[in-house]
Enzyme design. Structure first.
Site, PDB file in Angstrom:
ATOM      1  N   ASN A   1     -55.817 -33.808  48.279  1.00  0.00           N
ATOM      2  CA  ASN A   1     -57.470 -33.249  48.392  1.00  0.00           C
ATOM      3  C   ASN A   1     -58.027 -33.069  47.023  1.00  0.00           C
ATOM      4  O   ASN A   1     -59.040 -32.489  46.447  1.00  0.00           O
ATOM      5  CB  ASN A   1     -56.590 -31.498  48.552  1.00  0.00           C
ATOM      6  CG  ASN A   1     -56.560 -31.830  50.196  1.00  0.00           C
ATOM      7  OD1 ASN A   1     -57.212 -32.575  51.096  1.00  0.00           O
ATOM      8  ND2 ASN A   1     -57.084 -30.606  51.437  1.00  0.00           N
TER       9      ASN A   1
ATOM     10  N   SER B   1     -44.747 -43.073  56.991  1.00  0.00           N
ATOM     11  CA  SER B   1     -44.347 -42.362  58.168  1.00  0.00           C
ATOM     12  C   SER B   1     -44.041 -44.286  58.996  1.00  0.00           C
ATOM     13  O   SER B   1     -44.346 -44.689  59.386  1.00  0.00           O
ATOM     14  CB  SER B   1     -45.776 -42.074  59.069  1.00  0.00           C
ATOM     15  OG  SER B   1     -46.142 -40.955  57.731  1.00  0.00           O
TER      16      SER B   1
ATOM     17  N   GLU C   1     -52.770 -39.553  53.418  1.00  0.00           N
ATOM     18  CA  GLU C   1     -54.017 -39.695  53.057  1.00  0.00           C
ATOM     19  C   GLU C   1     -54.929 -39.981  52.354  1.00  0.00           C
ATOM     20  O   GLU C   1     -56.481 -39.656  52.067  1.00  0.00           O
ATOM     21  CB  GLU C   1     -54.632 -39.234  54.597  1.00  0.00           C
ATOM     22  CG  GLU C   1     -54.018 -39.283  55.576  1.00  0.00           C
ATOM     23  CD  GLU C   1     -54.310 -41.059  56.344  1.00  0.00           C
ATOM     24  OE1 GLU C   1     -54.911 -41.187  56.865  1.00  0.00           O
ATOM     25  OE2 GLU C   1     -52.464 -41.438  56.925  1.00  0.00           O
TER      26      GLU C   1
ATOM     27  N   PRO D   1     -42.891 -45.450  45.156  1.00  0.00           N
ATOM     28  CA  PRO D   1     -42.311 -45.106  44.149  1.00  0.00           C
ATOM     29  C   PRO D   1     -43.336 -44.624  42.877  1.00  0.00           C
ATOM     30  O   PRO D   1     -43.338 -43.388  42.736  1.00  0.00           O
ATOM     31  CB  PRO D   1     -40.815 -45.314  43.960  1.00  0.00           C
ATOM     32  CG  PRO D   1     -40.745 -46.229  44.878  1.00  0.00           C
ATOM     33  CD  PRO D   1     -42.018 -46.886  45.534  1.00  0.00           C
ATOM     34  N   GLY D   2     -43.694 -45.530  42.455  1.00  0.00           N
ATOM     35  CA  GLY D   2     -44.875 -45.103  41.357  1.00  0.00           C
ATOM     36  C   GLY D   2     -46.218 -45.026  41.867  1.00  0.00           C
ATOM     37  O   GLY D   2     -46.941 -44.769  40.253  1.00  0.00           O
ATOM     38  N   SER D   3     -46.589 -44.921  42.565  1.00  0.00           N
ATOM     39  CA  SER D   3     -48.337 -45.019  42.755  1.00  0.00           C
ATOM     40  C   SER D   3     -48.161 -44.498  43.826  1.00  0.00           C
ATOM     41  O   SER D   3     -48.426 -44.662  44.830  1.00  0.00           O
ATOM     42  CB  SER D   3     -48.603 -46.271  42.421  1.00  0.00           C
ATOM     43  OG  SER D   3     -47.995 -47.289  42.694  1.00  0.00           O
ATOM     44  N   GLY D   4     -48.911 -43.557  43.968  1.00  0.00           N
ATOM     45  CA  GLY D   4     -49.694 -42.428  45.008  1.00  0.00           C
ATOM     46  C   GLY D   4     -51.131 -42.990  45.204  1.00  0.00           C
ATOM     47  O   GLY D   4     -52.184 -43.286  45.281  1.00  0.00           O
ATOM     48  N   SER D   5     -51.254 -41.540  44.088  1.00  0.00           N
ATOM     49  CA  SER D   5     -52.796 -41.258  44.719  1.00  0.00           C
ATOM     50  C   SER D   5     -53.440 -42.648  43.400  1.00  0.00           C
ATOM     51  O   SER D   5     -55.101 -42.694  43.715  1.00  0.00           O
ATOM     52  CB  SER D   5     -53.413 -39.877  43.200  1.00  0.00           C
ATOM     53  OG  SER D   5     -52.655 -38.972  44.108  1.00  0.00           O
TER      54      SER D   5
HETATM   55  C1  LIG Z   1     -44.674 -36.475  54.362  1.00  0.00           C
HETATM   56  C2  LIG Z   1     -45.571 -38.237  53.923  1.00  0.00           C
HETATM   57  C3  LIG Z   1     -45.718 -39.011  54.820  1.00  0.00           C
HETATM   58  C4  LIG Z   1     -46.566 -39.727  54.766  1.00  0.00           C
HETATM   59  N1  LIG Z   1     -46.879 -40.995  55.139  1.00  0.00           N
HETATM   60  C5  LIG Z   1     -47.641 -41.710  54.132  1.00  0.00           C
HETATM   61  C6  LIG Z   1     -47.199 -43.499  54.715  1.00  0.00           C
HETATM   62  O1  LIG Z   1     -47.375 -43.679  56.334  1.00  0.00           O
HETATM   63  N2  LIG Z   1     -47.964 -44.460  54.726  1.00  0.00           N
HETATM   64  C7  LIG Z   1     -47.925 -44.032  52.874  1.00  0.00           C
HETATM   65  O2  LIG Z   1     -48.337 -45.415  52.191  1.00  0.00           O
HETATM   66  N3  LIG Z   1     -48.279 -43.517  52.559  1.00  0.00           N
HETATM   67  C8  LIG Z   1     -47.328 -41.799  53.487  1.00  0.00           C
HETATM   68  N4  LIG Z   1     -47.815 -40.641  52.818  1.00  0.00           N
HETATM   69  C9  LIG Z   1     -48.167 -40.727  51.109  1.00  0.00           C
HETATM   70  C10 LIG Z   1     -49.037 -40.296  50.167  1.00  0.00           C
HETATM   71  O3  LIG Z   1     -49.782 -40.655  51.257  1.00  0.00           O
HETATM   72  C11 LIG Z   1     -49.239 -39.869  48.971  1.00  0.00           C
HETATM   73  O4  LIG Z   1     -48.082 -38.722  48.708  1.00  0.00           O
HETATM   74  C12 LIG Z   1     -50.034 -39.720  48.403  1.00  0.00           C
HETATM   75  O5  LIG Z   1     -51.056 -40.485  48.495  1.00  0.00           O
HETATM   76  C13 LIG Z   1     -50.008 -38.552  46.927  1.00  0.00           C
HETATM   77  O6  LIG Z   1     -48.809 -39.740  46.515  1.00  0.00           O
HETATM   78  P1  LIG Z   1     -47.562 -38.907  45.200  1.00  0.00           P
HETATM   79  O7  LIG Z   1     -47.265 -38.191  46.246  1.00  0.00           O
HETATM   80  O8  LIG Z   1     -47.039 -40.384  44.355  1.00  0.00           O
HETATM   81  O9  LIG Z   1     -48.917 -37.998  44.311  1.00  0.00           O
HETATM   82  P2  LIG Z   1     -49.592 -38.154  42.762  1.00  0.00           P
HETATM   83  O10 LIG Z   1     -49.784 -39.413  42.741  1.00  0.00           O
HETATM   84  O11 LIG Z   1     -48.241 -38.447  41.855  1.00  0.00           O
HETATM   85  O12 LIG Z   1     -49.767 -37.114  42.329  1.00  0.00           O
HETATM   86  C14 LIG Z   1     -49.053 -35.249  42.232  1.00  0.00           C
HETATM   87  C15 LIG Z   1     -50.016 -34.211  41.982  1.00  0.00           C
HETATM   88  O13 LIG Z   1     -51.441 -35.284  40.938  1.00  0.00           O
HETATM   89  C16 LIG Z   1     -52.677 -35.126  41.526  1.00  0.00           C
HETATM   90  N5  LIG Z   1     -53.734 -36.064  40.423  1.00  0.00           N
HETATM   91  C17 LIG Z   1     -53.053 -37.499  40.388  1.00  0.00           C
HETATM   92  N6  LIG Z   1     -54.453 -38.020  40.341  1.00  0.00           N
HETATM   93  C18 LIG Z   1     -55.308 -37.427  39.833  1.00  0.00           C
HETATM   94  C19 LIG Z   1     -56.641 -36.964  39.833  1.00  0.00           C
HETATM   95  N7  LIG Z   1     -57.033 -38.757  39.033  1.00  0.00           N
HETATM   96  N8  LIG Z   1     -57.247 -36.047  39.360  1.00  0.00           N
HETATM   97  C20 LIG Z   1     -56.764 -34.736  39.766  1.00  0.00           C
HETATM   98  N9  LIG Z   1     -55.211 -34.432  40.133  1.00  0.00           N
HETATM   99  C21 LIG Z   1     -54.823 -35.751  40.506  1.00  0.00           C
HETATM  100  C22 LIG Z   1     -52.464 -35.095  42.950  1.00  0.00           C
HETATM  101  O14 LIG Z   1     -54.011 -34.817  43.952  1.00  0.00           O
HETATM  102  C23 LIG Z   1     -51.188 -34.161  43.253  1.00  0.00           C
HETATM  103  O15 LIG Z   1     -51.189 -33.290  43.167  1.00  0.00           O
HETATM  104  C24 LIG Z   1     -47.018 -39.787  53.255  1.00  0.00           C
HETATM  105  C25 LIG Z   1     -46.285 -38.878  52.725  1.00  0.00           C
HETATM  106  C26 LIG Z   1     -45.500 -37.536  52.787  1.00  0.00           C
HETATM  107  C27 LIG Z   1     -45.228 -36.342  51.797  1.00  0.00           C
END
Ligand SMILES: Cc1cc2nc3c(=O)[nH]c(=O)nc-3n(C[C@H](O)[C@H](O)[C@H](O)COP(=O)(O)OP(=O)(O)OC[C@H]3O[C@@H](n4cnc5c(N)ncnc54)[C@H](O)[C@@H]3O)c2cc1C
Length: 385
Positions: A366, A158, A363, A128-132
Site C-alpha cells: 500500500n 502463490s 500486488e 528474494p532481492g526485489s519486491g517493490s
Molecule cells: C503470501 C504472499 C503471496 C505472494 N504471492 C506472490 C506471487 O504470486 N507472485 C509474486 O510475484 N509475488 C508475490 N508476493 C510478493 C509480494 O508481491 C511482495 O512481498 C511485495 O511486493 C513486497 O515486496 P517485498 O516483500 O520484497 O518488500 P520490500 O519491497 O522489501 O518492501 C519492504 C517495505 O518497504 C516499503 N517500501 C519499499 N519501497 C518503498 C518506497 N519507494 N516508498 C515507500 N515505501 C517503500 C514497502 O512498502 C514495505 O513496507 C507474495 C507475497 C506474499 C506475502
C-alpha cells in the site's frame, strides 16, 4: 452499470458467485486453513461456472466479461473464503496476460486448459532481492538458438509447486524495466524446482513457495510479445489484479461485518443485547459506511479500467489501497465486537483478519500504491486537474 447501480445481469452474476461461496467455500474454509489444503477440485468447479477466466476472451473458453463483473465475483467468492477467491484472482490475471499479449498460437496452446483450470497458473515477478522495486529483478534468460536458458529464483510465488504454468518476468537485456521480458514456463521443464512450503500468518488454503530456475531451457516461442515488453505486461496485469485483491478484501470484511451483526444481536452484557449499546451501533455504522465507500470507489476504478481511461492505473492503485486498508480495519473491528470469542478459531473471524492482512502487502504494497498516486499528482507539476 448505470452510475451507481448494477444491471440485472451483474446482479445475477454476483448472486451466482455468492451462492457458490455459501455452498462450496464457507463450509470448508476453516478446515482448509487449518490443514493448509489447496482446494483445486473446488476451484475447478468455479472454473466450470466461468470464474477462472472472467475477462479472457471467449474464443478460447474465457467468459469475456468486464473488470467490474470480476470485482463483483471476487467480492462474492471472498465472503466464503478470501484465500481461495484471491487465488482465483491470480489465476485470472495469468490467463488474461496470455490472452492480452500472447500470439494466436500461444492463446490456443495455453488458454483452453487454463480457462477450465485443468492447468493452473502462477505469476512470478518477486525475487528474494526485489519486491517493490520489481524492475531490479535479476532472473536471467540468455538466448541460445531457439531457446532461452533461465537462471534465478522467484520468491513468494502463490500456487508454486502445484501450478502447471508459470508466467515469469526475466531479464533478457539491460538493467531496468526495458530489459525485462515475459516467458510462459511449464512445470515439467527440466531445471525447474520449488522451495519449501512457506509458513504464513494467513492465506493457508494456498501454497506459497520459491520457484528456482537452474539452466531451464524455455522455447523462444513461449515469450509473450516482444523482448523488453515484460515490465509493461507485468504492470498491466497488476492493474486488474489490484482491483481483484481489493474486492477480496471487501468480501472478507463484509462476511466479518455480517458475523459481528449477528453476534451483537445475540450477545448480552449489562442486561441487554450489546447491539443496543450506542457505542457499538456507531462502530457498526462506521464499518458499514466505510465498506460501502470502498466498494463504490472500487467499482469506479473497475469501470475506468474497462473503459481504458488514461487515469485507470492511478484509480486502480487508489482503490487497492483503500479497499485493502478498509477491509482489514473492518474485519479487525468485527473481531473486537466478538470480544474474546473473536480470538478463537471456531468463530471464523480471526481467520478473516489473518487472510486480509496480506492484501495490504502483495500486488504492490500500500506504500507503493501511494507512490503511484503521488507520482501522478506531483508529476503534473502546477497543472490543475
Ligand atoms: C503470501 C504472499 C503471496 C505472494 N504471492 C506472490 C506471487 O504470486 N507472485 C509474486 O510475484 N509475488 C508475490 N508476493 C510478493 C509480494 O508481491 C511482495 O512481498 C511485495 O511486493 C513486497 O515486496 P517485498 O516483500 O520484497 O518488500 P520490500 O519491497 O522489501 O518492501 C519492504 C517495505 O518497504 C516499503 N517500501 C519499499 N519501497 C518503498 C518506497 N519507494 N516508498 C515507500 N515505501 C517503500 C514497502 O512498502 C514495505 O513496507 C507474495 C507475497 C506474499 C506475502
Amino acid at each position: 452499470m448505470t452510475q451507481f447501480s448494477l444491471t440485472e445481469d451483474q446482479i445475477a452474476v454476483r448472486d451466482m458467485a455468492l451462492a457458490f461461496a455459501a455452498d462450496n467455500l464457507a463450509p470448508h474454509a476453516l478446515e482448509w486453513d487449518e490443514k493448509k489444503h489447496f482446494p483445486v477440485d473446488v476451484m475447478r468447479e468455479a472454473a466450470s461456472l466461468g470464474m477462472a477466466a472472467i475477462y479472457t476472451r471467449d474464443d478460447v473458453g474465457g467468459s469475456g466479461m468486464t473488470r467490474l463483473d470480476a470485482a463483483l465475483i471476487f467480492e462474492a467468492l471472498a465472503t466464503g473464503c478470501p484465500t481461495v477467491s484471491a487465488y482465483l484472482s491470480i489465476h485470472n490475471m495469468v490467463a488474461w496476460m496470455i490472452d492480452r499479449y500472447g500470439s494466436d498460437e500461444q492463446r490456443q496452446r495455453f488458454l483452453p486448459s487454463l480457462c477450465t483450470m485443468e492447468t493452473i497458473g502462477s505469476y512470478c515477478l518477486t525475487e528474494p532481492g526485489s519486491g517493490s522495486d520489481a524492475a531490479a529483478l535479476k532472473t536471467k534468460a540468455v538466448r541460445d538458438g531457439d531457446h532461452y536458458v533461465v537462471n534465478g529464483v522467484k520468491q513468494f510465488i502463490s500456487g508454486a509447486g502445484v501450478s502447471d504454468i508459470y508466467v515469469t518476468m526475466v531479464r533478457t537485456g539491460e538493467e531496468g524495466p526495458s530489459g525485462i521480458s515475459t516467458l510462459v514456463i511449464e512445470k515439467d521443464t527440466p531445471g525447474l524446482s520449488f522451495g519449501a512450503l512457506e509458513k504464513k500468518m494467513g492465506w493457508n488454503a494456498q501454497p506459497t513457495r520459491a520457484v528456482i530456475f537452474e539452466d531451464v531451457r524455455v522455447p523462444v516461442d513461449n515469450r509473450l510479445a516482444a523482448e523488453g515488453m515484460g515490465f509493461k505486461i507485468a504492470m498491466s496485469g497488476l492493474d486488474g489484479g489490484r482491483l481483484n485483491i481489493g474486492a477480496c478484501s471487501l468480501g472478507g470484511a463484509q462476511a466479518a461485518l455480517d458475523k459481528a451483526l449477528a453476534y451483537a444481536n445475540d450477545r448480552k452484557a449489562f442486561g441487554k443485547r450489546i447491539a443496543d449499546l450506542q457505542a457499538l451501533q456507531f462502530k457498526l455504522a462506521d464499518m458499514a459506511t466505510e465498506l460501502e465507500c470502498a466498494r463504490t470507489f472500487l467499482w469506479r476504478a473497475a469501470s475506468a479500467l474497462d473503459a481504458k481511461t488514461p487515469d485507470a492505473t492511478k484509480l486502480c492503485a487508489m482503490a487497492k489501497r483503500m479497499a485493502t486498508d478498509t477491509g482489514f480495519e473492518v474485519a479487525n473491528q468485527a473481531l473486537q465486537i466478538h470480544g474474546g470469542y473473536g480470538y478463537l478459531a471456531d468463530y471464523g473471524i480471526e481467520k478473516i483478519v489473518r487472510d486480509l492482512r496480506v492484501h495490504q502487502i502483495l500486488e504492490g504494497t500500500n506504500e507503493i500504491m501511494r507512490l503511484i498516486v503521488a507520482r501522478d499528482l506531483v508529476g503534473r507539476g502546477n497543472q490543475p486537474r
